[in-house]
Design an enzyme around this catalytic site. Structure first.
Site, short mmCIF file in Angstrom:
data_model
loop_
_atom_site.label_atom_id
_atom_site.label_comp_id
_atom_site.label_asym_id
_atom_site.label_seq_id
_atom_site.Cartn_x
_atom_site.Cartn_y
_atom_site.Cartn_z
N CYS A 51 0.86 -1.19 0.00
CA CYS A 51 0.00 0.00 0.00
C CYS A 51 0.89 1.23 0.00
CB CYS A 51 -0.89 0.03 1.24
SG CYS A 51 -2.05 -1.34 1.36
N GLU A 76 2.21 -3.83 -5.81
CA GLU A 76 1.08 -4.75 -5.94
C GLU A 76 0.03 -4.12 -6.83
OE1 GLU A 76 -0.73 -6.34 -2.45
OE2 GLU A 76 1.15 -7.06 -1.61
#
Length: 415
Positions: free
Chosen positions: A267, A301
């Protein structure tokens, strides 16, 4: 049977799950679905989702912003009134338009598995009850639902200590806490300091409560990819502005301790008051500096948010163009990956966007002249970062064992 919101306007009643014209805060009328209602001390409010826009723009509105007269027959506008038809966009222009204007990807554009997961996620996080947070000297409008404990999750406003990240329901509690809280830096270890900028490395095992609170805070501004309780596999890197009062949280990124897919970011977030100041690209560059010292390639990601895509594409473009400007002779994709720690896949997609790579005889060949590189670098889309990482100020060394080949073949097999 139609669900009713229980509020009449003239002879019409506002119905849940129906479409209305709703006036956004910028004065633009858009088609919106009424999702939920709530009663405040002043009036009834309606939670709306604007058709075609990202869910972070969903909001609570009062009755005076809903056109109940024309209802479904309203001529919805996406401008302030001229109603001019939009010109046809190319696929590249549409992608850039959608990212800049926060247009949400439709289920039809997703594969079936992703669409099913997205529907499940949307149902769980559909309604955002917390409108804003008090954080340090800022009041910040929130973007998304965050799963705070039940007694907090429906508060219209939360108060969050900018140092320890404790969250509170009441202003008086917050004021008392600020007077007593002795913490002036994030938990963990300072690993970077240059001028007034500092970065702290925080082990989620050693500082579980702080990291959980950080994830809950971040979820107010991130739609996907935020963990709240299963955080032990992660390490947090918190970026701060430092002054005589302490280290003020600006943003952060998290990463897995050991990622088989070479993810160097799980994140990433810059808090809204600090966006457009260079901190986002600083965090991205910082993640790649750690990858370089770790002897690995790295990639964030997926999926990235719309803002994340813009930041990463801009960063990758600048790094590669700046490198190509100073190189003489030919260079391969793999060599660029070794020099930058950017995966070959991310390099290829970036060069394709820049239109300076061709596929020939089973491999990608970089086709660019010095003039083309300079023209790209002069473009406003590829400006150098406002802030850059000063390597001599980074006190961090390899912590994971090298896994041999730095290429991204393993990642290809997992995509």
């Amino acid at each position: 049977m139609m669900a009713l919101a229980g509020q009449e306007a003239g002879s019409l009643q506002i119905n849940l799950n129906e479409m209305y014209a709703v006036k956004r805060s910028d004065g633009v009328w858009r088609a919106a679905e009424i999702i939920q209602t709530r009663q405040t001390t002043e009036s009834t409010e309606y939670y709306v989702h604007y058709t075609g826009l990202n869910r972070r723009l969903d909001e609570w509105v009062t009755l005076d912003r809903i056109d109940t007269i024309q209802n479904g027959n309203h001529r919805f506008l996406d401008t302030k009134g001229n109603g001019e038809p939009e010109r046809k966009l190319t696929r590249n222009q549409k992608r850039k338009h959608d990212e800049i204007n926060h247009v949400q990807t439709s289920y039809a554009e997703m594969d079936p598995t992703t669409a099913a997961l997205e529907r499940e996620h949307e149902d769980f996080t559909k309604i955002k009850y917390c409108d804003s947070i008090i954080f340090g000297n800022y009041e910040i409008d929130t973007w998304y639902f965050s799963p705070y404990p039940e007694e907090y999750e429906k508060c219209k406003r939360l108060y969050i200590c900018e140092f320890c990240l404790k969250y509170m329901k009441y202003a008086r509690t917050y004021i008392n806490h600020r007077a007593k809280c002795e913490q002036r830096t994030p938990a963990g270890t300072e690993i970077y300091r240059y001028g007034s900028i500092a970065v702290y490395e925080i082990d989620a095992v050693e500082h579980k409560v702080y990291c959980q609170n950080l994830c809950l805070l971040a979820k107010l501004f991130l739609d996907h990819k935020t963990l709240y309780f299963d955080i032990e596999p992660f390490i947090m890197y918190v970026l701060c502005e430092v002054d005589k009062e302490g280290s003020h949280l600006v943003g952060y990124f998290s990463k897995e301790r050991h990622s088989p897919d070479f993810h160097n970011v799980a994140c990433i977030l810059t808090l809204p008051p600090f966006q457009r100041k260079g901190y986002g690209k600083f965090l991205i560059q910082f993640s790649y500096e750690l990858s370089k010292r770790d002897g690995q390639v790295g990639t964030p990601e997926k999926p990235l948010s719309d803002l994340g895509k813009l930041s990463y594409r801009s960063y990758w473009s600048w790094v590669l163009l700046d490198l190509l400007r100073d190189l003489h002779g030919t260079v391969s994709i793999k060599e660029l990956s070794n020099m930058t720690s950017i995966t070959e896949e991310d390099i290829i997609s970036t060069l394709q966007m820049l239109n300076i790579v061709k596929y020939w005889k089973g491999q990608h060949i970089i086709c660019v002249t010095p003039k083309q590189v300079e023209e790209h670098l002069r473009s406003s889309n590829y400006r150098p970062p406002i802030l850059t990482v000063h390597q001599e100020s980074l006190k961090w060394y390899q912590k994971t064992p090298k896994r041999g080949n730095r290429s991204s073949k393993k990642q290809k097999s997992n995509d």
